[in-house]
Design a protein around this motif. Sequence first.
Motif, PDB file in Angstrom:
ATOM      1  N   ASP A 188       0.120  -9.015 -13.797  1.00 48.35           N
ATOM      2  CA  ASP A 188      -0.697 -10.285 -14.510  1.00 48.35           C
ATOM      3  C   ASP A 188      -2.318  -9.099 -14.428  1.00 48.35           C
ATOM      4  O   ASP A 188      -2.067  -8.229 -12.999  1.00 48.35           O
ATOM      5  N   VAL A 189      -2.850  -9.179 -15.338  1.00 47.84           N
ATOM      6  CA  VAL A 189      -4.086  -9.082 -15.631  1.00 47.84           C
ATOM      7  C   VAL A 189      -5.025  -9.203 -15.077  1.00 47.84           C
ATOM      8  O   VAL A 189      -5.085 -10.317 -15.775  1.00 47.84           O
ATOM      9  N   ARG A 190      -5.664  -9.093 -14.153  1.00 47.18           N
ATOM     10  CA  ARG A 190      -6.530 -10.038 -13.092  1.00 47.18           C
ATOM     11  C   ARG A 190      -7.898  -8.819 -12.895  1.00 47.18           C
ATOM     12  O   ARG A 190      -7.514  -7.554 -12.861  1.00 47.18           O
ATOM     13  N   PRO A 191      -8.602  -8.986 -13.178  1.00 50.31           N
ATOM     14  CA  PRO A 191      -9.938  -8.227 -11.878  1.00 50.31           C
ATOM     15  C   PRO A 191      -9.937  -7.858 -10.402  1.00 50.31           C
ATOM     16  O   PRO A 191      -9.735  -8.921 -10.222  1.00 50.31           O
ATOM     17  N   VAL A 192     -10.104  -6.836 -10.636  1.00 51.21           N
ATOM     18  CA  VAL A 192      -9.774  -6.222  -9.327  1.00 51.21           C
ATOM     19  C   VAL A 192     -10.968  -5.493  -8.917  1.00 51.21           C
ATOM     20  O   VAL A 192     -11.565  -4.650  -9.258  1.00 51.21           O
ATOM     21  N   THR A 193     -11.238  -6.132  -7.280  1.00 48.52           N
ATOM     22  CA  THR A 193     -12.916  -5.677  -6.937  1.00 48.52           C
ATOM     23  C   THR A 193     -12.455  -5.140  -5.466  1.00 48.52           C
ATOM     24  O   THR A 193     -11.684  -6.137  -4.865  1.00 48.52           O
ATOM     25  N   VAL A 194     -12.704  -4.031  -5.227  1.00 51.95           N
ATOM     26  CA  VAL A 194     -13.046  -3.633  -3.641  1.00 51.95           C
ATOM     27  C   VAL A 194     -14.725  -3.402  -3.384  1.00 51.95           C
ATOM     28  O   VAL A 194     -15.039  -2.962  -3.917  1.00 51.95           O
ATOM     29  N   GLU A 195     -15.063  -3.696  -2.346  1.00 53.07           N
ATOM     30  CA  GLU A 195     -16.599  -4.013  -1.286  1.00 53.07           C
ATOM     31  C   GLU A 195     -15.905  -3.093  -0.462  1.00 53.07           C
ATOM     32  O   GLU A 195     -15.540  -3.870   0.584  1.00 53.07           O
ATOM     33  N   ARG A 196     -16.570  -2.259  -0.347  1.00 57.17           N
ATOM     34  CA  ARG A 196     -17.091  -1.431   1.596  1.00 57.17           C
ATOM     35  C   ARG A 196     -18.184  -2.143   1.914  1.00 57.17           C
ATOM     36  O   ARG A 196     -18.944  -1.411   1.614  1.00 57.17           O
ATOM     37  N   GLU A 198      -7.969 -10.895   7.327  1.00 53.42           N
ATOM     38  CA  GLU A 198      -7.129 -12.178   6.453  1.00 53.42           C
ATOM     39  C   GLU A 198      -7.675 -11.773   5.449  1.00 53.42           C
ATOM     40  O   GLU A 198      -7.951 -11.374   4.651  1.00 53.42           O
ATOM     41  N   ALA A 199      -5.969 -13.041   4.925  1.00 52.86           N
ATOM     42  CA  ALA A 199      -5.868 -13.005   3.352  1.00 52.86           C
ATOM     43  C   ALA A 199      -5.804 -14.301   3.137  1.00 52.86           C
ATOM     44  O   ALA A 199      -5.217 -15.412   4.306  1.00 52.86           O
ATOM     45  N   VAL A 200      -6.103 -14.938   1.473  1.00 51.01           N
ATOM     46  CA  VAL A 200      -6.331 -15.925   1.102  1.00 51.01           C
ATOM     47  C   VAL A 200      -5.337 -15.632  -0.033  1.00 51.01           C
ATOM     48  O   VAL A 200      -5.920 -15.432  -0.789  1.00 51.01           O
ATOM     49  N   TRP A 201      -4.280 -16.992  -0.039  1.00 53.55           N
ATOM     50  CA  TRP A 201      -3.763 -16.827  -1.350  1.00 53.55           C
ATOM     51  C   TRP A 201      -3.869 -17.639  -2.558  1.00 53.55           C
ATOM     52  O   TRP A 201      -3.169 -18.827  -1.481  1.00 53.55           O
ATOM     53  N   ASP A 202      -4.091 -18.802  -3.629  1.00 53.59           N
ATOM     54  CA  ASP A 202      -4.156 -19.520  -4.471  1.00 53.59           C
ATOM     55  C   ASP A 202      -5.443 -20.608  -2.779  1.00 53.59           C
ATOM     56  O   ASP A 202      -4.459 -21.667  -3.660  1.00 53.59           O
ATOM     57  N   GLY A 203      -5.930 -19.671  -2.178  1.00 48.16           N
ATOM     58  CA  GLY A 203      -6.512 -21.246  -0.993  1.00 48.16           C
ATOM     59  C   GLY A 203      -6.127 -21.157  -0.181  1.00 48.16           C
ATOM     60  O   GLY A 203      -6.620 -21.940   0.568  1.00 48.16           O
ATOM     61  N   THR A 204      -5.078 -21.249  -0.338  1.00 48.46           N
ATOM     62  CA  THR A 204      -4.204 -21.416   1.137  1.00 48.46           C
ATOM     63  C   THR A 204      -4.220 -19.737   2.253  1.00 48.46           C
ATOM     64  O   THR A 204      -3.139 -18.587   2.072  1.00 48.46           O
ATOM     65  N   ALA A 205      -4.457 -19.896   3.157  1.00 46.18           N
ATOM     66  CA  ALA A 205      -4.741 -19.052   4.514  1.00 46.18           C
ATOM     67  C   ALA A 205      -2.869 -18.570   4.668  1.00 46.18           C
ATOM     68  O   ALA A 205      -2.257 -18.940   4.720  1.00 46.18           O
ATOM     69  N   LEU A 206      -2.964 -17.057   4.111  1.00 42.89           N
ATOM     70  CA  LEU A 206      -1.719 -15.802   4.530  1.00 42.89           C
ATOM     71  C   LEU A 206      -1.220 -16.375   6.028  1.00 42.89           C
ATOM     72  O   LEU A 206      -0.173 -15.201   6.764  1.00 42.89           O
ATOM     73  N   GLY A 207      -2.238 -16.406   6.553  1.00 42.43           N
ATOM     74  CA  GLY A 207      -2.113 -16.236   8.233  1.00 42.43           C
ATOM     75  C   GLY A 207      -2.726 -14.798   8.636  1.00 42.43           C
ATOM     76  O   GLY A 207      -3.193 -14.042   8.063  1.00 42.43           O
ATOM     77  N   PRO A 213      -5.229 -14.553  -7.740  1.00 43.21           N
ATOM     78  CA  PRO A 213      -6.048 -15.838  -6.465  1.00 43.21           C
ATOM     79  C   PRO A 213      -6.200 -15.482  -5.184  1.00 43.21           C
ATOM     80  O   PRO A 213      -5.567 -15.608  -3.781  1.00 43.21           O
ATOM     81  N   LEU A 214      -5.880 -13.391  -5.227  1.00 44.99           N
ATOM     82  CA  LEU A 214      -6.160 -13.123  -3.609  1.00 44.99           C
ATOM     83  C   LEU A 214      -7.515 -12.759  -2.986  1.00 44.99           C
ATOM     84  O   LEU A 214      -7.686 -11.805  -3.862  1.00 44.99           O
TER      85      LEU A 214
END
Length: 219
Positions: free
Chosen positions: A83-91, A171-180, A102-103
Motif C-alpha cells: 500500500d502506498v500511504r503517507p508515513v510519518t515519524v516524529e521523535r 502501544e500500537a493501533v491498527w485501523d482503530g483496534t488496539a493491538l495490545g 491505518p497504523l
Amino acid sequence: MTGPVADVTGPAAAGARLRFDGWIAGAGTASGTRLVLGHWPRSPFGSFSDVMVEHADGTRRLLAPSGRVADFVAATYAFDRVDVRPVTVERAGACWTVTAGPLSWRFTVGPRSALGRLLHAVPTAAATHPLWIRSAGLPARLLGLRTVGRSRSGRRSFYGARDLRPVTDGEAVWDGTALGPLARVEPAVRFGPVSVPRRPALVRVTTLVELPGDRVFGR
C-alpha cells in the motif's frame, strides 16, 4: 503505484550497491501482529520511512510513502500486499511516534545496551563494510538476526548494525483496534532478508542493497 525505479534498477545500475543510513525498529504485540519500521534520513530516495507489518494470520503488508519506494522495497523483500500511504515519524527525546495509513504506533527507547555500546564503539568505516558485516553474522544469529540476505529477485542485502537500544514501552493501533502491549517478535518476521531482535529494539543501521549484475562483494 508508479513504474519501476529506473534510476537505480536499470541496466546501467546492475551490480550497484545502494546505501541506506538510518534506524530499524522491531516489535511484536500481544495480538500477534509484528511491526518493523525503517526510518532512513539518508538514502538514494532521499529521506523516507516505511513500515512492514505481519499480521497474526501471517499476512505480510508494506506501507510505503511513494510508488518509487514501494516498487524498490517490494522487489527486495516479500509481501502479500503493498500500500502506498503517507508515513510519518516524529521523535521527541526517547519517544517515537509512527503514523502510516491505518497504523498508529508509539514507542519509547531506553538507554544503550551493553551490545549497543560495543556496536557503537566500532568505527563507521568498518561497521558498514560488507566484509565486517559478513564476519558478524554468526554472533548476530544468537540474537535471531541475519546480517546478510538474498531476495528472490537476486538482490543481496547487508545490515551493518551500529547501535542498539531496547524498546521499553509502547502501544500500537491498527485501523482503530488496539493491538495490545508490545511483546517479543515471535514468531520471527518473514519479509525475506530483513530480521529484527527477538526483544523489541531500535537498531542504528547502515543497509547496503546490492543489485544483480557484476559481483561487487568486498569492494
